[in-house]
Design a protein around this motif. Structure first.
Motif: not given
Ligand code: HEM
Ligand SMILES: [Cu+2]
Lengths: 563, 197
Positions: A531-550
């Motif tokens: 089972p999964v839990r969802v934490y954020r909006d669907p298109y978290a691409y290129s979030v500033p500060g995130a280690p990868s671009d998604f």
């Protein structure tokens, strides 16, 4: 072993069954239109290669008879719309992806899901079988206008009605399943505005299927009564056929059929386009590595489209003499409904702005969708205004309009979807070069086929002419276009071979795909079935500060760079 | 594989179980189906040059009888649901049997009416009123038949679920009841439209 799959209630298996079957129907519908295109370019010449298979009753010596031509046209439209595009867009993509994207274990009603598939197969089988009964398949256009269809001899039209009833049952079961799944089975944390746009598109589409298709169900039952029980629902008084007064009670209304048909028919065109927009949105966000521009506004636009699509149907009927007041109403609603379409299209275009676009094969198809849909939509506006529609109605211009929307529009989006999700389904990548050849060839051919239709239509050439217009003086100047259009259609067929070959070759020999080869954020790329839990909006691409671009939707906290 | 959630228990934020939402959606499409039929009726009748006196062609007493029968069977359906919710299997059976009986009686009366029309030489093709009468009541009768099949299933083979999953079984009865009430409501509209107006 194989039978096990035919009776599986797993949404992925049913989705694949839908996908496979609908691709076959798309192929059948395409072959029918290749014969049509041959006949339009070379009226009266025997059809090469497959001419001998068409049957002596239909095409003696390979030469298509007018009656058979009408069967081809009616069944091309019916098969493409009801047995090809809708089952592929909703039955296959919807079934496979919606539960995965919302984190559900399956569709809400797995057995209804299977029943829906088999209703669809039954409807398709009835439609195909109708080619082989005496008199052949239905030959009254995909719209089956009365009284022509009411009085058509033979069993073909009756089988068309029966087939439609099966198909509608299938759609209804599918639609209520999709809606219930989305409302009830979203994973924890998957709030409404965290749904991928694709899911939203399927959601609204399902409502259109659920509420619009019953009108055709009623219409099919009424027409069935006319044909089998001798009623006159669609037969006005005083009809004469071949100089003979018709022995029926009369008192019916031929326009009633048109109203019922288009009450279904217009929402149906949005059923054709909304899932396509959904697929394109997913592919665009993924390949621009940016969130969609105006996601919320796009969702609101879907709602507006869904509601308004129920109040524009009579723009298909401006020539029926329904009066200026009624015309004015439907012109107004038609102009208004263009706005949300434009909003969605503009949002998708703006989403490209400033992105570092990856020109993958699915992205190429998605990019091409945008201007193709634009052409289709813009050419709809003159049709939506009664003054201009009087000249354009029933000409090839209309054929050009809607084919831009469904062929290089929806079908391209479906191709984009297949290239995009093939690795998810099979664990293998499709071959990129075959894909690019398929794309480039299809794009060129589609435009060579459909662009001249506007020219012919503006010159006044009617649609559905057995000789392509050769009989008409006003058509002579634009008649030459029929040859390049048909050539492009044949070339289009050749380019589809690259696609088919690619599917089969890559299934076995394609390079193994990583679990998330496109580095996508949505849940369907998650590995593991827990089972999964969802934490954020669907298109978290290129979030500033995130280690990868998604940052996938299911990832708890983006790990800070260096942490 | 995970089990499907909310087949029996209510999802807190929507307040629904899956079957409950499913049946309401199904009924929404049914509303559109019968809505299309009624619109066709209105259009054909308003455009007709002559329209028979409906209550002279059809038998209002028989129609009334059928209305009473269906409403009663809806009431027994409600009682059977409250019985099963209260975990009284026997009472549930009794009321559901009555409901079933109501449905059968309705169809019997309907069959008699059809036969009566045919024996007087009246057929769907005679005029659009008769055509609509036979089509609309025919489609409705099919719905009754489906309801009978569902109720019979719940009464006999389906009631095995009661022993293992009583809650889920009661939900099934509720869903079947919602459908049965809908069939009833359609008739309550059909009756005045076809027999009286
Ligand atoms: C964007 C705004 C749109 C407008 C203003 C519009 C307008 C129209 C009008 C007025 C007609 C009737 C033309 C006639 O018969 O004289 C028509 C036909 C048609 N449209 Fe559109 N349309 C739009 C979008 C779409 C979309 C998105 C699709 C499907 C993907 C579509 C598919 C069709 C089809 C299939 C027909 C032809 C039906 C037939 O007669 O066989 N349209 N359109
Ligand atoms: Cu339309």
């Amino acid at each position: 072993m194989f039978l096990k799959y035919l009776a599986s209630t797993d949404h992925k298996v049913i989705g694949l069954l839908y996908g496979f079957t609908s691709l076959l129907f798309l192929l059948v519908g395409f072959v029918l239109v290749l014969v049509i295109r041959w006949q339009l370019a070379y009226p009266g010449d025997p059809v090469p290669l497959i001419g001998g298979w068409l049957g002596e009753a239909n095409a003696p010596g390979g030469i298509v008879l007018p009656e058979f031509y009408n069967q081809l046209g009616a069944m091309h439209g019916t098969i493409m719309v009801f047995l090809g595009v809708v089952p592929l867009a909703v039955g296959a993509f919807g079934n496979y992806l919606v539960p995965l994207q919302i984190g559900a274990p399956d569709m809400a009603f797995p057995r209804l899901n299977l029943a829906s598939y088999w209703c669809y197969v039954a409807g398709g089988a009835v439609m195909l079988a109708s080619f082989f009964v005496p008199g052949g398949a239905a030959n009254n256009g995909w719209t089956s206008y009365a009284p022509l269809s009411d009085l058509a001899p033979g069993a073909g039209q009756t089988m068309w009605l029966a087939g439609m009833l099966f198909i509608i049952c299938s759609s209804l079961l599918g639609a209520l399943n999709v809606i219930t799944t989305i409302v009830q089975l979203r994973a924890p944390g998957m709030t409404w505005f965290r749904l991928p746009f694709f899911v939203w598109a399927q959601f609204i589409t399902a409502f259109l299927l659920l509420l619009a298709f019953p009108a055709l169900q009623a219409a099919a039952i009424l027409q069935g009564m006319d044909r089998l029980a001798g009623t006159s629902f669609f037969l006005p008084s005083g009809l004469a056929v071949s100089g003979q007064r018709l022995e029926v009670a009369g008192g019916g209304n031929a326009l009633l059929w048109q109203h019922l048909f288009w009450f279904l028919g217009h929402p149906e065109v949005y059923v054709l386009i909304l899932p396509a927009m959904g697929i394109v949105a997913e592919v665009v966000a993924n390949n621009t590595r940016k969130p969609l521009w105006g996601y919320r506004v796009m969702v609101y636009s879907l709602f507006v489209l869904g509601v308004l699509s129920f109040v524009v149907w009579a723009h298909h009927m401006f020539l029926t003499g329904m009066g200026t007041a009624v015309s004015a109403f439907f012109q107004t609603t038609t102009m208004i409904i263009s706005i949300p379409s434009v909003v969605i299209l503009s949002s998708l275009m703006l989403s490209l702005h400033g992105g570092s676009i990856r020109f993958t094969t699915p992205m190429l198809f998605a990019l091409a969708f945008l201007p193709m849909f634009g052409i289709g939509g813009l050419t709809g506006l003159p049709l939506g205004l009664a003054t201009t529609d009087i000249a354009l109605h029933d000409t090839n211009y209309v054929v050009g309009h809607f084919h831009y929307l469904v062929a290089p529009g929806t079908i391209f989006a479906l191709f984009a979807g297949i290239y995009h999700w093939f690795p998810r389904v099979t664990g293998r990548m499709l071959n990129d070069w075959l894909g690019r050849i398929h794309f480039a060839g299809s794009l060129v051919c589609m435009n060579v086929i459909f662009l001249p239709m506007f020219v012919q239509g503006l010159a006044g050439v009617n649609r559905r002419l057995w000789d392509g217009g050769a009989e008409y003086v006003h058509a002579q100047e634009v008649l030459y276009l029929n040859v390049p259009m048909s050539m492009a259609a044949f070339a289009l067929a050749v380019f589809q071979l690259f696609f088919i070959a690619n599917l089969f070759l890559s299934l076995r020999g394609g390079p193994a795909a990583e679990p998330n080869p496109w580095r996508a954020t949505t849940l369907e790329w998650r590995t593991g079935g827990e089972p999964v839990r969802v934490y954020r909006d669907p298109y978290a691409y290129s979030v500033p500060g995130a280690p990868s671009d998604f940052v996938p939707q299911y990832q708890a906290e983006p790990q800070r760079a260096g942490a | 594989m995970q089990a499907l959630p909310y087949t029996t228990e209510v999802r807190p934020d929507t307040g629904l179980t899956n079957p409950k939402l499913g049946i309401w959606l199904f009924l929404a499409s049914e509303v559109m189906l019968f809505g299309s039929f009624f619109s066709s009726y209105a259009l054909l009748r308003s455009g007709a040059q002559a329209w028979p006196d409906q209550s002279a062609v059809l038998s209002v007493p028989l129609g009334t009888l059928n209305t009473v029968i269906l409403i009663t069977s809806s009431a027994t359906m409600v009682l059977s649901l409250s019985a099963i919710r209260a975990r009284h299997l026997d009472r549930f059976r009794r009321y559901l049997r009555l409901t079933l009986l109501g449905g059968v009686a309705f169809l019997a009366v309907k069959t008699f009416e059809y036969g009566d029309k045919f024996s007087h030489g009246l057929a769907p093709g005679d005029d659009n009123f008769l055509g609509l009468y036979f089509t609309l009541t025919g489609v409705h009768a099919l719905h009754v038949l489906v309801g009978l099949a569902v109720n019979a299933y719940l009464l006999w083979p389906g009631s095995r679920m009661w022993r293992t999953e009583p809650e889920r079984f009661a939900n099934r009865v509720e869903v079947a009841g919602i459908y049965w009430h809908f069939v009833d409501v359609v008739w309550i509209v059909l009756f005045p439209v076809l027999y009286v107006l």
